[in-house]
Scaffold this motif. Structure first.
Motif, PDB file in Angstrom:
ATOM      1  N   ARG A  44       0.834  -1.209   0.000  1.00  0.00           N
ATOM      2  CA  ARG A  44       0.000   0.000   0.000  1.00  0.00           C
ATOM      3  C   ARG A  44       0.863   1.252   0.000  1.00  0.00           C
ATOM      4  NH1 ARG A  44      -3.508  -3.021   3.008  1.00  0.00           N
ATOM      5  NH2 ARG A  44      -2.682  -2.404   5.015  1.00  0.00           N
ATOM      6  N   GLN A  45       2.004   1.183   0.666  1.00  0.00           N
ATOM      7  CA  GLN A  45       2.902   2.338   0.734  1.00  0.00           C
ATOM      8  C   GLN A  45       3.623   2.572  -0.582  1.00  0.00           C
ATOM      9  OE1 GLN A  45       5.683   1.896   3.936  1.00  0.00           O
ATOM     10  NE2 GLN A  45       4.099   1.456   5.438  1.00  0.00           N
ATOM     11  N   ILE A  46       3.999   1.510  -1.281  1.00  0.00           N
ATOM     12  CA  ILE A  46       4.880   1.671  -2.432  1.00  0.00           C
ATOM     13  C   ILE A  46       4.162   1.616  -3.777  1.00  0.00           C
ATOM     14  CG2 ILE A  46       6.880   0.761  -1.200  1.00  0.00           C
ATOM     15  CD1 ILE A  46       6.547  -1.873  -2.658  1.00  0.00           C
ATOM     16  N   MET A  47       2.856   1.352  -3.782  1.00  0.00           N
ATOM     17  CA  MET A  47       2.121   1.248  -5.045  1.00  0.00           C
ATOM     18  C   MET A  47       0.930   2.189  -5.068  1.00  0.00           C
ATOM     19  SD  MET A  47       2.059  -2.897  -5.493  1.00  0.00           S
ATOM     20  CE  MET A  47       1.368  -2.864  -7.131  1.00  0.00           C
ATOM     21  N   THR A  48       0.627   2.691  -6.261  1.00  0.00           N
ATOM     22  CA  THR A  48      -0.575   3.507  -6.420  1.00  0.00           C
ATOM     23  C   THR A  48      -1.787   2.573  -6.389  1.00  0.00           C
ATOM     24  OG1 THR A  48      -0.532   3.313  -8.832  1.00  0.00           O
ATOM     25  CG2 THR A  48       0.664   5.186  -7.853  1.00  0.00           C
ATOM     26  N   PRO A  49      -2.969   3.113  -6.123  1.00  0.00           N
ATOM     27  CA  PRO A  49      -4.172   2.262  -6.094  1.00  0.00           C
ATOM     28  C   PRO A  49      -4.407   1.518  -7.414  1.00  0.00           C
ATOM     29  CG  PRO A  49      -4.643   4.378  -5.093  1.00  0.00           C
ATOM     30  CD  PRO A  49      -3.262   4.480  -5.669  1.00  0.00           C
ATOM     31  N   GLU A  50      -4.131   2.174  -8.550  1.00  0.00           N
ATOM     32  CA  GLU A  50      -4.332   1.524  -9.848  1.00  0.00           C
ATOM     33  C   GLU A  50      -3.391   0.328 -10.000  1.00  0.00           C
ATOM     34  OE1 GLU A  50      -3.557   4.872  -9.602  1.00  0.00           O
ATOM     35  OE2 GLU A  50      -5.615   5.602  -9.778  1.00  0.00           O
ATOM     36  N   ALA A  51      -2.146   0.502  -9.573  1.00  0.00           N
ATOM     37  CA  ALA A  51      -1.173  -0.593  -9.662  1.00  0.00           C
ATOM     38  C   ALA A  51      -1.579  -1.743  -8.747  1.00  0.00           C
ATOM     39  CB  ALA A  51       0.225  -0.082  -9.310  1.00  0.00           C
ATOM     40  N   ARG A  52      -2.089  -1.426  -7.552  1.00  0.00           N
ATOM     41  CA  ARG A  52      -2.542  -2.485  -6.639  1.00  0.00           C
ATOM     42  C   ARG A  52      -3.716  -3.251  -7.245  1.00  0.00           C
ATOM     43  NH1 ARG A  52      -2.273   1.431  -2.597  1.00  0.00           N
ATOM     44  NH2 ARG A  52      -4.501   1.300  -2.281  1.00  0.00           N
ATOM     45  N   ASP A  53      -4.629  -2.524  -7.919  1.00  0.00           N
ATOM     46  CA  ASP A  53      -5.759  -3.191  -8.575  1.00  0.00           C
ATOM     47  C   ASP A  53      -5.266  -4.137  -9.672  1.00  0.00           C
ATOM     48  OD1 ASP A  53      -7.549  -1.882  -6.956  1.00  0.00           O
ATOM     49  OD2 ASP A  53      -8.075  -0.355  -8.457  1.00  0.00           O
TER      50      ASP A  53
END
Length: 110
Positions: A44-53
């Motif tokens: 969560r700290q190192i990725m944007t929400p779009e990348a996490r999705d």
């Protein structure tokens, strides 16, 4: 009906072994949950929400690839080699580099 004391002792030992085994399993499950929570916190700290999705979608299709990417990004973060958050575009590049290119097979008939 008299129970044999030796048989009763064996039963007691077996019950104790089963209880110990169950406790060990519960402790391992709890530890696995804690590790997964720590991983998700770092991601969560190192990725944007779009990348996490996108990574979540990859995890559904190819869990081994997603785990490999997660571990690689966490190692980079812990090594201090990540200067910015991982965006969706960056994640796509990482995924493309990790997925082996499909080879085309040509069959020649003679």
């Amino acid at each position: 009906m008299d129970d044999d004391p030796e048989l009763e002792a064996i039963r007691q030992r077996r019950m104790a072994e089963l209880q110990q085994s169950q406790q060990n399993q519960a402790a391992q499950q709890e530890q696995a949950k804690q590790i997964e929570a720590q991983k998700q916190s770092i991601l969560r700290q190192i990725m944007t929400p779009e990348a996490r999705d996108r990574l979540a979608n990859v995890k559904l299709a190819n869990p081994n690839l997603a785990a490999s990417v997660e571990n690689q990004m966490i190692r980079l973060y812990q090594g201090g080699r990540l200067q910015q958050q991982i965006t969706d575009a960056m994640l796509r590049e990482i995924l493309q580099s990790m997925v082996p290119q499909e080879r085309e097979i040509h069959i020649e008939r003679r």
